[in-house]
Design a protein around this motif. Structure first.
Motif, PDB file in Angstrom:
ATOM      1  N   GLY A  46       7.751  30.903 -27.361  1.00 37.60           N
ATOM      2  CA  GLY A  46       8.467  30.963 -26.098  1.00 37.60           C
ATOM      3  C   GLY A  46       8.936  32.353 -25.709  1.00 37.60           C
ATOM      4  O   GLY A  46       8.753  32.778 -24.556  1.00 37.60           O
ATOM      5  N   PRO A  47       9.539  33.122 -26.618  1.00 38.08           N
ATOM      6  CA  PRO A  47      10.028  34.456 -26.240  1.00 38.08           C
ATOM      7  C   PRO A  47       8.938  35.398 -25.738  1.00 38.08           C
ATOM      8  O   PRO A  47       9.229  36.359 -25.026  1.00 38.08           O
ATOM      9  N   ASP A  48       7.671  35.123 -26.084  1.00 44.41           N
ATOM     10  CA  ASP A  48       6.573  35.969 -25.633  1.00 44.41           C
ATOM     11  C   ASP A  48       5.940  35.468 -24.346  1.00 44.41           C
ATOM     12  O   ASP A  48       4.907  35.996 -23.908  1.00 44.41           O
ATOM     13  N   GLY A  49       6.541  34.427 -23.755  1.00 45.65           N
ATOM     14  CA  GLY A  49       6.064  33.951 -22.464  1.00 45.65           C
ATOM     15  C   GLY A  49       4.921  32.966 -22.507  1.00 45.65           C
ATOM     16  O   GLY A  49       4.339  32.654 -21.461  1.00 45.65           O
ATOM     17  N   HIS A  50       4.594  32.441 -23.685  1.00 45.87           N
ATOM     18  CA  HIS A  50       3.506  31.473 -23.775  1.00 45.87           C
ATOM     19  C   HIS A  50       3.922  30.135 -23.157  1.00 45.87           C
ATOM     20  O   HIS A  50       5.090  29.736 -23.196  1.00 45.87           O
ATOM     21  N   ALA A  51       2.960  29.411 -22.585  1.00 43.50           N
ATOM     22  CA  ALA A  51       3.222  28.078 -22.048  1.00 43.50           C
ATOM     23  C   ALA A  51       3.589  27.130 -23.187  1.00 43.50           C
ATOM     24  O   ALA A  51       2.957  27.155 -24.256  1.00 43.50           O
ATOM     25  N   LEU A  52       4.590  26.292 -22.966  1.00 40.07           N
ATOM     26  CA  LEU A  52       5.110  25.435 -24.028  1.00 40.07           C
ATOM     27  C   LEU A  52       4.928  23.945 -23.737  1.00 40.07           C
ATOM     28  O   LEU A  52       5.484  23.103 -24.448  1.00 40.07           O
ATOM     29  N   GLY A  53       4.144  23.626 -22.706  1.00 37.40           N
ATOM     30  CA  GLY A  53       3.991  22.226 -22.336  1.00 37.40           C
ATOM     31  C   GLY A  53       3.422  21.357 -23.431  1.00 37.40           C
ATOM     32  O   GLY A  53       3.780  20.178 -23.545  1.00 37.40           O
ATOM     33  N   THR A  54       2.566  21.919 -24.279  1.00 39.45           N
ATOM     34  CA  THR A  54       1.949  21.103 -25.322  1.00 39.45           C
ATOM     35  C   THR A  54       2.835  20.917 -26.541  1.00 39.45           C
ATOM     36  O   THR A  54       2.505  20.121 -27.425  1.00 39.45           O
ATOM     37  N   VAL A  55       3.944  21.659 -26.641  1.00 35.11           N
ATOM     38  CA  VAL A  55       4.808  21.533 -27.812  1.00 35.11           C
ATOM     39  C   VAL A  55       6.200  20.996 -27.461  1.00 35.11           C
ATOM     40  O   VAL A  55       7.075  20.932 -28.313  1.00 35.11           O
ATOM     41  N   ARG A  56       6.393  20.612 -26.220  1.00 26.56           N
ATOM     42  CA  ARG A  56       7.610  19.908 -25.823  1.00 26.56           C
ATOM     43  C   ARG A  56       7.272  18.447 -25.589  1.00 26.56           C
ATOM     44  O   ARG A  56       6.194  18.121 -25.093  1.00 26.56           O
TER      45      ARG A  56
END
Length: 369
Positions: free
Chosen positions: A296-306
């Motif tokens: 997350g801190p590097d701006g990656h999309a997190l939809g698959t891990v939430r």
């Protein structure tokens, strides 16, 4: 049979112990059967006692027990281990996790490793002395060559500090609970007070794993099952089932993250079918928390891990569990009620935990990535 160390190597170990003023023993998986011998040797040379994560509980009850060395170490344990002038790893790799990427070893500290596998010596870091031999045999032989006792690291102020600050719950923190979530430190310390001391704790992997590993005490080295050798989530519940069958005299406790609980959910039925009086605690932050805080801190999309909010209590009841949802300490009354009852069904604790920051151990682990 046990691998016997040569007299020259044992003599060199004894010389290092005699020269040390602040010795620390770190015992690993290979030392789990050697408590008595290591305690006797430590008593003679004044060593403080610590373990790797997999040997947690080995020195429980000793006033010189620092508990776990590494990412899970208390601030006091980290301070004392990094202040050692001699670190002896007994059946322990002294790897980056146990030594915090080497920061727990002072630049001028002498490092000794005792292991029954020659290829393990120095495999993780430079050592001054490697002793090939069975931990129990080497410790016993070394103690026989140390007839007296030395104060070593066991000065009164160190004993007082361990008594006052030797556990994570002794450390002050800003409670992150409220608004429908509970701080996982507050949750786990409260569970530690509620659950019987005779317990066996199995911990899954994930952002949450430091909380049960450090805030739940165990009675001895047989009370803690660490599933991290495979670096995979989802193994905690099946491990807890095995531990429960192996130790029916103890209350089995499975500490899971929500990701691992969903991955291993088929085993919820196994617990009921086998009639195990288990407490399953789900640290629910609605995500693969490690990935959220890593990427997350590097701006990656997190939809698959939430994840969508999951009612683990309802899932547990569907399998035949008693269940309680915990958003604050008052909700733990349901745990107390289950403990006081017949425990005819297992208990699932759906703990909605604070999720805004990574755990301290995870920040430490990320230094190596």
């Amino acid at each position: 049979g046990a691998v016997a160390a040569g007299p020259v190597e044992v003599g060199e170990l004894v010389a290092a112990l005699r020269a040390a003023r602040r010795p620390v023993f770190v015992a690993g998986r290979g030392a789990r059967a050697a408590r008595a011998e290591l305690v006797a040797l430590a008593d003679r040379c004044g060593a403080l006692l610590a373990t790797s994560a997999v040997a947690k509980g080995l020195f429980r009850g000793s006033p010189w027990d620092l508990d776990v060395s590494g990412g899970f170490a208390t601030p006091l344990a980290a301070e004392l281990i990094s202040g050692a002038d001699l670190v002896v790893g007994w059946g322990c790799q002294l790897n980056m996790w146990t030594m915090r990427h080497g920061r727990l070893i002072a630049p001028d500290a002498v490092v000794v490793q005792v292991d029954d596998e020659p290829e393990a010596l120095g495999a993780q870091r430079e050592i001054a002395l490697g002793v090939v031999g069975d931990v129990r045999a080497v410790a016993g032989a070394a103690a026989a060559l140390l007839p007296g006792t030395a104060e070593g690291y066991r000065v009164p102020e160190v004993r007082e500090a361990i008594a006052a600050r030797g556990r994570w719950r002794d450390e002050p923190y800003d409670d992150a609970g409220g608004d429908g979530v509970i701080d996982p430190r507050t949750l786990t310390a409260a569970l530690d007070d509620l659950l019987p001391a005779e317990r066996v704790v199995a911990v899954d992997s994930g952002n949450f794993m430091g909380y049960p590993s450090m805030f739940l005490d165990v009675p001895d080295e047989h009370g803690f099952c660490f599933t991290q050798a495979f670096q995979s989530v989802g193994l905690g519940l099946s491990t807890a089932i095995g531990a429960a069958l192996a130790r029916p005299d103890r209350l089995p406790v499975a500490a899971l993250g929500d990701g691992g609980a969903l991955m291993g959910a088929s085993e919820l039925e196994t617990v009921v079918r086998l009639g195990l009086p288990m407490v399953v605690v789900v640290y629910d932050d609605a995500a693969y928390g490690a990935e959220v805080h890593h990427f997350g801190p590097d701006g990656h999309a997190l939809g698959t891990v939430r994840f969508p909010e999951t009612d683990f209590a309802a899932i547990g009841r569907g399998h035949g569990y008693e269940a309680v949802t915990v958003r604050g300490t008052a909700d733990l009354a349901g745990v107390a009620a289950w403990l006081a009852g017949p425990r005819s069904a297992p208990l699932l604790v759906d703990a909605k935990v604070a999720r805004n920051a990574p755990s301290w151990w995870l920040e430490e682990a990320f230094r190596g990535h």
